[in-house]
Design a protein around this motif. Structure first.
Motif, PDB file in Angstrom:
ATOM      1  N   MET A   1     -50.677  33.777 -64.223  1.00  0.00           N
ATOM      2  CA  MET A   1     -51.587  33.034 -63.381  1.00  0.00           C
ATOM      3  C   MET A   1     -50.921  32.686 -62.061  1.00  0.00           C
ATOM      4  SD  MET A   1     -53.543  30.217 -65.428  1.00  0.00           S
ATOM      5  CE  MET A   1     -55.133  30.573 -65.903  1.00  0.00           C
ATOM      6  N   SER A   2     -51.751  32.596 -61.079  1.00  0.00           N
ATOM      7  CA  SER A   2     -51.221  32.245 -59.773  1.00  0.00           C
ATOM      8  C   SER A   2     -51.150  30.733 -59.642  1.00  0.00           C
ATOM      9  CB  SER A   2     -52.072  32.882 -58.700  1.00  0.00           C
ATOM     10  OG  SER A   2     -52.926  31.999 -58.094  1.00  0.00           O
ATOM     11  N   ASN A   3     -50.158  30.324 -58.928  1.00  0.00           N
ATOM     12  CA  ASN A   3     -49.918  28.904 -58.718  1.00  0.00           C
ATOM     13  C   ASN A   3     -50.868  28.405 -57.618  1.00  0.00           C
ATOM     14  OD1 ASN A   3     -48.907  26.375 -58.324  1.00  0.00           O
ATOM     15  ND2 ASN A   3     -46.801  27.053 -57.942  1.00  0.00           N
ATOM     16  N   PRO A   4     -51.694  27.359 -57.872  1.00  0.00           N
ATOM     17  CA  PRO A   4     -52.626  26.870 -56.864  1.00  0.00           C
ATOM     18  C   PRO A   4     -51.923  26.352 -55.610  1.00  0.00           C
ATOM     19  CG  PRO A   4     -52.893  25.630 -58.936  1.00  0.00           C
ATOM     20  CD  PRO A   4     -51.829  26.640 -59.140  1.00  0.00           C
ATOM     21  N   ARG A   5     -50.696  25.838 -55.763  1.00  0.00           N
ATOM     22  CA  ARG A   5     -49.967  25.337 -54.608  1.00  0.00           C
ATOM     23  C   ARG A   5     -49.603  26.495 -53.675  1.00  0.00           C
ATOM     24  NH1 ARG A   5     -45.155  21.769 -56.208  1.00  0.00           N
ATOM     25  NH2 ARG A   5     -45.599  20.524 -54.382  1.00  0.00           N
ATOM     26  N   SER A   6     -49.310  27.635 -54.253  1.00  0.00           N
ATOM     27  CA  SER A   6     -48.967  28.808 -53.461  1.00  0.00           C
ATOM     28  C   SER A   6     -50.157  29.267 -52.639  1.00  0.00           C
ATOM     29  CB  SER A   6     -48.494  29.910 -54.403  1.00  0.00           C
ATOM     30  OG  SER A   6     -48.579  31.141 -53.800  1.00  0.00           O
ATOM     31  N   SER A   7     -51.341  29.232 -53.195  1.00  0.00           N
ATOM     32  CA  SER A   7     -52.551  29.634 -52.490  1.00  0.00           C
ATOM     33  C   SER A   7     -52.824  28.701 -51.311  1.00  0.00           C
ATOM     34  CB  SER A   7     -53.727  29.639 -53.460  1.00  0.00           C
ATOM     35  OG  SER A   7     -54.904  29.936 -52.779  1.00  0.00           O
ATOM     36  N   ILE A   8     -52.684  27.406 -51.496  1.00  0.00           N
ATOM     37  CA  ILE A   8     -52.888  26.443 -50.415  1.00  0.00           C
ATOM     38  C   ILE A   8     -51.811  26.630 -49.346  1.00  0.00           C
ATOM     39  CG2 ILE A   8     -52.828  23.975 -49.845  1.00  0.00           C
ATOM     40  CD1 ILE A   8     -54.140  23.450 -52.553  1.00  0.00           C
ATOM     41  N   HIS A   9     -50.596  26.870 -49.775  1.00  0.00           N
ATOM     42  CA  HIS A   9     -49.491  27.091 -48.844  1.00  0.00           C
ATOM     43  C   HIS A   9     -49.767  28.318 -47.971  1.00  0.00           C
ATOM     44  CE1 HIS A   9     -45.577  28.246 -47.364  1.00  0.00           C
ATOM     45  NE2 HIS A   9     -45.102  27.033 -47.686  1.00  0.00           N
ATOM     46  N   ARG A  10     -50.243  29.382 -48.574  1.00  0.00           N
ATOM     47  CA  ARG A  10     -50.550  30.610 -47.847  1.00  0.00           C
ATOM     48  C   ARG A  10     -51.698  30.367 -46.862  1.00  0.00           C
ATOM     49  NH1 ARG A  10     -52.031  34.603 -51.750  1.00  0.00           N
ATOM     50  NH2 ARG A  10     -49.846  34.515 -52.342  1.00  0.00           N
ATOM     51  N   LYS A  11     -52.738  29.650 -47.291  1.00  0.00           N
ATOM     52  CA  LYS A  11     -53.867  29.378 -46.410  1.00  0.00           C
ATOM     53  C   LYS A  11     -53.437  28.515 -45.218  1.00  0.00           C
ATOM     54  CE  LYS A  11     -57.413  29.802 -49.941  1.00  0.00           C
ATOM     55  NZ  LYS A  11     -58.397  29.103 -50.760  1.00  0.00           N
ATOM     56  N   LEU A  12     -52.615  27.518 -45.470  1.00  0.00           N
ATOM     57  CA  LEU A  12     -52.119  26.689 -44.378  1.00  0.00           C
ATOM     58  C   LEU A  12     -51.255  27.514 -43.410  1.00  0.00           C
ATOM     59  CD1 LEU A  12     -51.224  23.308 -46.121  1.00  0.00           C
ATOM     60  CD2 LEU A  12     -53.016  23.725 -44.432  1.00  0.00           C
ATOM     61  N   SER A  13     -50.477  28.414 -43.928  1.00  0.00           N
ATOM     62  CA  SER A  13     -49.655  29.289 -43.080  1.00  0.00           C
ATOM     63  C   SER A  13     -50.536  30.153 -42.201  1.00  0.00           C
ATOM     64  CB  SER A  13     -48.746  30.168 -43.929  1.00  0.00           C
ATOM     65  OG  SER A  13     -47.813  29.393 -44.623  1.00  0.00           O
ATOM     66  N   TYR A  14     -51.624  30.691 -42.742  1.00  0.00           N
ATOM     67  CA  TYR A  14     -52.559  31.505 -41.968  1.00  0.00           C
ATOM     68  C   TYR A  14     -53.244  30.675 -40.883  1.00  0.00           C
ATOM     69  CZ  TYR A  14     -52.108  35.377 -45.257  1.00  0.00           C
ATOM     70  OH  TYR A  14     -51.635  36.401 -46.019  1.00  0.00           O
ATOM     71  N   VAL A  15     -53.608  29.444 -41.205  1.00  0.00           N
ATOM     72  CA  VAL A  15     -54.241  28.569 -40.216  1.00  0.00           C
ATOM     73  C   VAL A  15     -53.269  28.261 -39.079  1.00  0.00           C
ATOM     74  CG1 VAL A  15     -55.150  26.231 -39.854  1.00  0.00           C
ATOM     75  CG2 VAL A  15     -55.927  27.567 -41.808  1.00  0.00           C
ATOM     76  N   VAL A  16     -52.023  27.949 -39.412  1.00  0.00           N
ATOM     77  CA  VAL A  16     -51.018  27.671 -38.392  1.00  0.00           C
ATOM     78  C   VAL A  16     -50.765  28.920 -37.552  1.00  0.00           C
ATOM     79  CG1 VAL A  16     -48.576  27.104 -38.039  1.00  0.00           C
ATOM     80  CG2 VAL A  16     -49.944  25.783 -39.658  1.00  0.00           C
ATOM     81  N   LEU A  17     -50.653  30.067 -38.185  1.00  0.00           N
ATOM     82  CA  LEU A  17     -50.435  31.324 -37.474  1.00  0.00           C
ATOM     83  C   LEU A  17     -51.604  31.627 -36.536  1.00  0.00           C
ATOM     84  CD1 LEU A  17     -48.686  33.875 -37.088  1.00  0.00           C
ATOM     85  CD2 LEU A  17     -50.001  34.904 -38.953  1.00  0.00           C
ATOM     86  N   ALA A  18     -52.834  31.486 -37.015  1.00  0.00           N
ATOM     87  CA  ALA A  18     -54.014  31.763 -36.204  1.00  0.00           C
ATOM     88  C   ALA A  18     -54.112  30.811 -35.015  1.00  0.00           C
ATOM     89  CB  ALA A  18     -55.273  31.681 -37.062  1.00  0.00           C
ATOM     90  N   SER A  19     -53.857  29.529 -35.248  1.00  0.00           N
ATOM     91  CA  SER A  19     -53.946  28.565 -34.142  1.00  0.00           C
ATOM     92  C   SER A  19     -52.838  28.808 -33.118  1.00  0.00           C
ATOM     93  CB  SER A  19     -53.919  27.134 -34.669  1.00  0.00           C
ATOM     94  OG  SER A  19     -52.708  26.860 -35.315  1.00  0.00           O
ATOM     95  N   THR A  20     -51.655  29.180 -33.550  1.00  0.00           N
ATOM     96  CA  THR A  20     -50.564  29.490 -32.627  1.00  0.00           C
ATOM     97  C   THR A  20     -50.889  30.740 -31.812  1.00  0.00           C
ATOM     98  OG1 THR A  20     -48.962  28.519 -34.162  1.00  0.00           O
ATOM     99  CG2 THR A  20     -48.094  29.995 -32.462  1.00  0.00           C
ATOM    100  N   LEU A  21     -51.409  31.765 -32.465  1.00  0.00           N
ATOM    101  CA  LEU A  21     -51.804  32.988 -31.768  1.00  0.00           C
ATOM    102  C   LEU A  21     -52.906  32.699 -30.752  1.00  0.00           C
ATOM    103  CD1 LEU A  21     -51.439  36.043 -31.501  1.00  0.00           C
ATOM    104  CD2 LEU A  21     -53.161  36.303 -33.288  1.00  0.00           C
ATOM    105  N   PHE A  22     -53.888  31.909 -31.137  1.00  0.00           N
ATOM    106  CA  PHE A  22     -54.977  31.538 -30.235  1.00  0.00           C
ATOM    107  C   PHE A  22     -54.422  30.801 -29.014  1.00  0.00           C
ATOM    108  CE2 PHE A  22     -58.262  28.490 -28.880  1.00  0.00           C
ATOM    109  CZ  PHE A  22     -59.259  29.385 -28.516  1.00  0.00           C
ATOM    110  N   ALA A  23     -53.511  29.857 -29.228  1.00  0.00           N
ATOM    111  CA  ALA A  23     -52.916  29.104 -28.120  1.00  0.00           C
ATOM    112  C   ALA A  23     -52.128  30.030 -27.194  1.00  0.00           C
ATOM    113  CB  ALA A  23     -52.024  27.998 -28.661  1.00  0.00           C
ATOM    114  N   LEU A  24     -51.410  30.994 -27.748  1.00  0.00           N
ATOM    115  CA  LEU A  24     -50.653  31.943 -26.935  1.00  0.00           C
ATOM    116  C   LEU A  24     -51.575  32.832 -26.105  1.00  0.00           C
ATOM    117  CD1 LEU A  24     -47.772  33.020 -29.343  1.00  0.00           C
ATOM    118  CD2 LEU A  24     -47.569  31.732 -27.212  1.00  0.00           C
ATOM    119  N   VAL A  25     -52.654  33.294 -26.687  1.00  0.00           N
ATOM    120  CA  VAL A  25     -53.601  34.145 -25.958  1.00  0.00           C
ATOM    121  C   VAL A  25     -54.254  33.362 -24.820  1.00  0.00           C
ATOM    122  CG1 VAL A  25     -55.812  35.356 -26.165  1.00  0.00           C
ATOM    123  CG2 VAL A  25     -54.019  35.748 -27.852  1.00  0.00           C
ATOM    124  N   ILE A  26     -54.688  32.138 -25.087  1.00  0.00           N
ATOM    125  CA  ILE A  26     -55.312  31.310 -24.051  1.00  0.00           C
ATOM    126  C   ILE A  26     -54.316  31.016 -22.932  1.00  0.00           C
ATOM    127  CG2 ILE A  26     -56.286  29.008 -23.571  1.00  0.00           C
ATOM    128  CD1 ILE A  26     -58.216  30.910 -24.941  1.00  0.00           C
TER     129      ILE A  26
END
Length: 158
Positions: A1-26
């Motif tokens: 089974m997958s660890n639920p904490r790992s899934s939240i950690h991955r989603k938060l990493s994607y959100v941080v990555l996306a917001s950083t990329l968006f800020a760099l593009v702007i």
């Protein structure tokens, strides 16, 4: 089974990555627009200064009807590789001297009012030559205005 904490950690990493990329593009886009605008203003200021210098230097040549001296002053523009052509017009609107000599046909037939005009990949600038409230003539300078090359230079950095 997958660890639920790992899934939240991955989603938060994607959100941080996306917001950083968006800020760099702007930020990059804003910097590019600012530089292109500054490039335009700097080019026009430089051409205006060149026209003022040519006008002051060529004023005696116009007063004493010496087109050879005016031609010599215009020949100095060879040091500026972005300048395509230039001309000095007499007060009556006739062409007095041109740079380069063999391209006089590409110059405007008559001088326009003071100011600049951007058309395609060039910028043309007209500046009156006046002394003691007397208009002696007009300086015209035509220079390259290659925004696309400037923008591609930014893309090359990325």
């Amino acid at each position: 089974m997958s660890n639920p904490r790992s899934s939240i950690h991955r989603k938060l990493s994607y959100v941080v990555l996306a917001s950083t990329l968006f800020a760099l593009v702007i930020t990059g886009t804003a910097m590019a627009f600012y530089d292109l605008r500054t490039f335009r203003e700097t080019l026009i200021a430089d051409l205006t200064a060149q026209a003022d210098i040519l006008g002051l230097a060529a004023a005696p040549a116009l007063e004493f009807s010496d087109p050879e001296s005016a031609q010599d002053y215009l020949a100095l523009l060879e040091a500026k590789p972005n300048i395509i052509g230039a001309a000095i017009y007499a007060a009556n609107g006739n062409l007095f001297a041109s740079y380069p000599k063999d391209k006089a046909a590409d110059l405007p037939a008559i001088p326009d009012v003071d100011g600049h005009r951007i058309e395609g990949g060039t910028v043309g600038l007209f500046k009156r030559i006046a002394t003691r409230h007397e208009i002696l003539g007009t300086v015209y300078i035509n220079a390259q205005y290659d925004l696309l090359a400037r923008l591609l230079g930014y893309l090359g950095i990325i």
